[in-house]
Design an enzyme around this catalytic site. Structure first.
Site, mmCIF file in Angstrom:
data_model
loop_
_atom_site.group_PDB
_atom_site.id
_atom_site.type_symbol
_atom_site.label_atom_id
_atom_site.label_comp_id
_atom_site.label_asym_id
_atom_site.label_seq_id
_atom_site.Cartn_x
_atom_site.Cartn_y
_atom_site.Cartn_z
ATOM 1 N N HIS A 117 0.861 -1.180 0.000
ATOM 2 C CA HIS A 117 0.000 0.000 0.000
ATOM 3 C C HIS A 117 0.900 1.232 0.000
ATOM 4 O O HIS A 117 2.140 1.104 -0.035
ATOM 5 C CB HIS A 117 -0.948 -0.027 1.206
ATOM 6 C CG HIS A 117 -0.245 -0.279 2.512
ATOM 7 N ND1 HIS A 117 0.623 0.628 3.075
ATOM 8 C CD2 HIS A 117 -0.253 -1.360 3.350
ATOM 9 C CE1 HIS A 117 1.099 0.134 4.210
ATOM 10 N NE2 HIS A 117 0.597 -1.075 4.396
ATOM 11 N N HIS A 120 4.052 1.308 2.212
ATOM 12 C CA HIS A 120 5.233 0.629 1.666
ATOM 13 C C HIS A 120 5.861 1.457 0.544
ATOM 14 O O HIS A 120 7.077 1.589 0.456
ATOM 15 C CB HIS A 120 4.841 -0.730 1.062
ATOM 16 C CG HIS A 120 4.285 -1.721 2.028
ATOM 17 N ND1 HIS A 120 2.975 -2.146 1.981
ATOM 18 C CD2 HIS A 120 4.866 -2.385 3.056
ATOM 19 C CE1 HIS A 120 2.775 -3.032 2.932
ATOM 20 N NE2 HIS A 120 3.887 -3.196 3.607
ATOM 21 N N GLN A 135 7.236 -15.029 12.543
ATOM 22 C CA GLN A 135 6.780 -13.887 13.356
ATOM 23 C C GLN A 135 5.293 -13.964 13.676
ATOM 24 O O GLN A 135 4.748 -13.042 14.274
ATOM 25 C CB GLN A 135 7.156 -12.557 12.705
ATOM 26 C CG GLN A 135 6.453 -12.230 11.408
ATOM 27 C CD GLN A 135 7.035 -10.978 10.756
ATOM 28 O OE1 GLN A 135 8.104 -11.014 10.168
ATOM 29 N NE2 GLN A 135 6.344 -9.857 10.850
ATOM 30 N N GLY A 172 8.825 1.499 8.412
ATOM 31 C CA GLY A 172 7.823 2.512 8.713
ATOM 32 C C GLY A 172 7.708 2.749 10.213
ATOM 33 O O GLY A 172 7.818 1.806 11.007
ATOM 34 N N GLN A 173 7.430 3.996 10.574
ATOM 35 C CA GLN A 173 7.211 4.313 11.992
ATOM 36 C C GLN A 173 5.933 3.662 12.526
ATOM 37 O O GLN A 173 5.744 3.521 13.720
ATOM 38 C CB GLN A 173 7.144 5.832 12.186
ATOM 39 C CG GLN A 173 7.199 6.220 13.658
ATOM 40 C CD GLN A 173 6.639 7.584 13.934
ATOM 41 O OE1 GLN A 173 7.021 8.549 13.264
ATOM 42 N NE2 GLN A 173 5.750 7.707 14.907
ATOM 43 N N ASP A 183 5.177 0.627 12.636
ATOM 44 C CA ASP A 183 5.619 -0.459 13.517
ATOM 45 C C ASP A 183 6.746 0.098 14.387
ATOM 46 O O ASP A 183 7.925 -0.237 14.206
ATOM 47 C CB ASP A 183 6.084 -1.649 12.677
ATOM 48 C CG ASP A 183 4.931 -2.274 11.917
ATOM 49 O OD1 ASP A 183 4.063 -2.882 12.548
ATOM 50 O OD2 ASP A 183 4.880 -2.098 10.684
ATOM 51 N N SER A 228 -1.601 -3.474 5.688
ATOM 52 C CA SER A 228 -2.135 -4.542 4.817
ATOM 53 C C SER A 228 -3.351 -5.195 5.478
ATOM 54 O O SER A 228 -4.215 -5.735 4.795
ATOM 55 C CB SER A 228 -1.068 -5.602 4.559
ATOM 56 O OG SER A 228 0.076 -4.997 4.017
HETATM 57 O O1 PAF Z 1 6.997 -4.967 8.843
HETATM 58 C C1 PAF Z 1 6.907 -6.013 8.166
HETATM 59 O O2 PAF Z 1 6.237 -6.068 7.147
HETATM 60 C C2 PAF Z 1 7.643 -7.260 8.632
HETATM 61 O O3 PAF Z 1 7.641 -7.361 10.013
HETATM 62 C C3 PAF Z 1 9.074 -7.357 8.071
HETATM 63 C C4 PAF Z 1 9.950 -6.220 8.569
HETATM 64 C C5 PAF Z 1 9.034 -7.324 6.551
HETATM 65 C C6 PAF Z 1 9.724 -8.665 8.509
HETATM 66 O O4 PAF Z 1 9.013 -9.763 8.069
#
Ligand code: PAF
Length: 292
Positions: free
Chosen positions: A46, A49, A73, A159-160, A162, A198
């Site tokens: 989006h 990104h 994750q 990105g900020q 996260d 997303s």
């Molecule tokens: O922020 C994300 O999309 C994911 O955590 C990353 C940094 C691509 C790692 O899988």
């Protein structure tokens, strides 16, 4: 040029799917002393990104975007299986952005049979997301470290949105003396304030309305602080009230914390970060704002 490329105005970037392929390409780019920018993503791209991609293209000679939904994750009860996957659309979007290379590996490439080496994330991974999603940052740190190695990136863009993830990665880079510089870019928001994600596509129209409450709660915090309120408990309560009034389905946390350590503060100071994680329906949303 393949048929897909011939059919569109902008040719898609070269895409590789194997570790050896990206390593060979990027080592030769590195040998030419070109500045390499990396934008790690899980796809379903989006504007958030794309803002990272544009920053990399501005800053670097070569931009690599990775598209990989990283299983380590996600906990077993999370949305790994249904996480949006849209590689074809992603490649069309990236075609317009002067991206040089896309790396879209399979799970087996990144985690081959017998894989058992993980990064122990730094202490800043422990609170907030770390409490709600215990192994999340172990998976993030591990995959990001691997992507740094494979891409030989000079700079990586996050990105900020996260906020804690960006801190975890910055601390990992510092602690392990990794050569990659970290650039954290501003949150991109929908016109009504909702941070782009997303996962927003999971929201039904009524849930999408409720989801605005995260931004509204952060706005409420900023307004209170601007009007002179410094008591973190009162500011946090006002944020929580905004979320409750909007009837979000669950609040994981509402926090006011030190921007570097994420230790909770009792007094709001310039730079204190406000962070929220809340569920709207089945969708878990996060957002944050630095309180000036
Ligand atoms: O922020 C994300 O999309 C994911 O955590 C990353 C940094 C691509 C790692 O899988």
């Amino acid at each position: 040029m393949n048929q897909d490329d011939a059919n569109q105005e902008f040719p898609r970037p070269k895409t590789v799917v194997e570790n050896d392929a990206i390593r060979i390409v990027m080592q030769s780019v590195h040998a030419e002393r070109k500045k390499i920018g990396l934008v790690p993503t899980m796809g379903a791209l989006h504007e958030g990104h794309l803002s990272l991609v544009r920053q990399s293209v501005r800053d670097c000679h070569v931009t690599v975007v990775t598209v990989f939904v990283n299983p380590t994750q996600f906990s077993p009860d999370e949305d790994f299986d249904c996480y949006p996957r849209a590689l074809e659309t992603d490649l069309d979007l990236l075609a317009r952005e002067n991206v040089d290379l896309v790396f879209a590996p399979s799970v087996e490439q990144i985690y081959p049979k017998g894989f058992s080496t993980y990064i122990q994330p730094p202490d800043v991974a422990k609170p907030l997301e770390g409490e709600c999603r215990p192994d999340h940052f172990r998976g993030v740190a591990t995959v990001v470290h691997k992507l740094f190695n494979l891409s030989a990136a000079n700079v990586a863009y996050f990105g900020q949105k996260d906020y804690q993830q960006a801190l975890v990665i910055r601390h990992m880079v510092r602690d392990l003396n990794l050569p990659t510089k970290i650039c954290v870019c501003p949150i991109v928001r929908e016109p009504d304030g909702l941070a782009m994600s997303s996962r927003n596509q999971y929201l039904s129209p009524p849930q999408r309305q409720k989801a605005r409450a995260l931004w509204q709660a952060l706005e409420a915090a900023a307004e209170l602080v601007q009007s002179g309120q410094r008591d973190a408990t009162l500011v946090r309560d006002a944020m929580r009230q905004t979320l409750i009034a909007a009837e979000v389905d669950r609040i994981d946390y509402v926090a006011l914390a030190d921007p570097e350590t994420l230790v909770p503060v009792t007094e709001v100071k310039p730079g204190t970060v406000a962070l929220i994680a809340a569920h709207v329906g089945q969708t878990r949303l996060i957002d944050n704002r630095l309180l000036e």
